[in-house]
Design an enzyme around this catalytic site. Structure first.
Site, mmCIF file in Angstrom:
data_model
loop_
_atom_site.group_PDB
_atom_site.id
_atom_site.type_symbol
_atom_site.label_atom_id
_atom_site.label_comp_id
_atom_site.label_asym_id
_atom_site.label_seq_id
_atom_site.Cartn_x
_atom_site.Cartn_y
_atom_site.Cartn_z
ATOM 1 N N PRO A 2 0.689 -0.887 -0.043
ATOM 2 C CA PRO A 2 0.060 -0.268 -0.123
ATOM 3 C C PRO A 2 0.696 1.424 0.266
ATOM 4 O O PRO A 2 1.969 1.155 1.242
ATOM 5 C CB PRO A 2 -0.425 -0.323 1.705
ATOM 6 C CG PRO A 2 -0.350 -1.449 1.887
ATOM 7 C CD PRO A 2 0.640 -2.017 0.994
ATOM 8 N N GLU A 3 0.423 2.190 -0.449
ATOM 9 C CA GLU A 3 1.749 3.643 -1.020
ATOM 10 C C GLU A 3 0.296 4.855 -0.117
ATOM 11 O O GLU A 3 -0.716 4.378 0.071
ATOM 12 C CB GLU A 3 2.401 3.598 -2.391
ATOM 13 C CG GLU A 3 2.355 2.938 -2.202
ATOM 14 C CD GLU A 3 2.887 2.252 -4.068
ATOM 15 O OE1 GLU A 3 3.142 3.610 -4.443
ATOM 16 O OE2 GLU A 3 3.291 1.506 -5.092
#
Ligand SMILES: [Zn+2]
Length: 274
Positions: A2-3
């Site tokens: 996840p960014e």
């Protein structure tokens, strides 16, 4: 992993828990908890959630009495807000229970995710937080600031987009997408980029990240929001994960290489090596 956009999606979902009070914590993986499970039991129970915000890929949950519950999802972490008794989620290794039958489940197949229990004053001086660079979507972060930041650096474009001390929150997905949108080969040398390349890079970075936040993240790999729904930003991916597929713009087959030890896809025709 996840960014920025995916973590921002989780953070906006976690606003649903503002006002809830922690009642208990259960875990079969105490190594995920820093400094220790006993510190969580001592300091977390009875605390109320006051606010939730994001810093880079960190989720900061502000609690009563000046405490912070900090979470990093790392490779495969997911957070789910559930009613007690909701069907089991896979790979849940930590479960926080609240009043009014709510739970926050920390699912993590690869077990790299971490949670920290910190005093607010220690949060700001935590080495992992202190070293973080500029938030790319900060409204006060101007194109001139961006140019100044990148002008003072040497190295390959993608490696610098991934450098968390320079810009905080961009990972492999958005580094590939931003390079594609800016028409720049990910191995371009920063010192060869013109003023207009840098301006273009700044505007494409903002556009892509804003779109991805609005689309509630890219559901590639494990990603789901805190209610178990998938995001839709992956529908607009032009480069990431598309090695061997035709370019959506020119039809040329996308190439795959390693840059900064990360798998990288790009179009040899649309993205110029500078
Ligand atoms: Zn192309």
């Amino acid at each position: 992993m996840p960014e920025l956009a995916e973590v921002q999606t989780i953070v906006s979902d976690l606003h649903h828990l503002v006002g809830y009070t922690f009642k208990s914590i259960q875990t079969d993986w105490p190594k995920a908890l820093s400094p220790s499970l006993s510190a969580f039991q001592k300091n977390l129970i009875g605390k109320k959630i006051i606010a939730v915000h994001r810093r880079a890929k960190y989720i900061a949950i502000e609690l009563s009495d000046d405490w912070i519950l900090l979470i990093h999802l790392r490779m495969s972490g997911r957070l789910f807000i559930r009613e007690k008794g909701h069907k089991a989620d896979t790979h849940v290794h930590v479960c926080f229970e609240f009043d009014r039958n709510k739970e926050l489940r920390f699912s993590d197949q690869r077990k790299f995710g971490r949670a920290w229990m910190l005093k607010k004053s220690d949060y700001k001086t935590l080495p992992e937080i202190k070293k973080l660079g500029q938030e790319p979507l900060d409204p006060n972060f101007t194109v001139d600031d961006f140019k100044a930041r990148f002008r003072s650096k040497k190295g390959k474009l993608k490696a610098k987009l991934l450098d968390q001390t320079l810009l905080a929150g961009i990972g492999n997905i958005y580094a590939d997408e931003i390079s594609f949108a800016a028409g720049l080969h990910p191995q371009s040398s920063l010192e060869n980029l013109s003023e207009s390349d840098l301006e273009n890079l700044y505007h494409e970075m903002r556009r892509i990240l804003e779109y991805a936040v609005q689309a509630r993240g890219s559901s590639v790999g494990e990603f789901m929001d805190a209610f178990g729904n998938i995001g839709s930003a992956q529908k607009m991916h032009y480069a990431y994960g598309r090695k061997g597929l035709p370019c959506k713009v020119c039809g040329t087959t996308l190439h795959g290489i390693k840059v900064a030890q990360r798998g990288t896809s790009f179009c040899p025709k649309c993205q110029e090596l500078k």
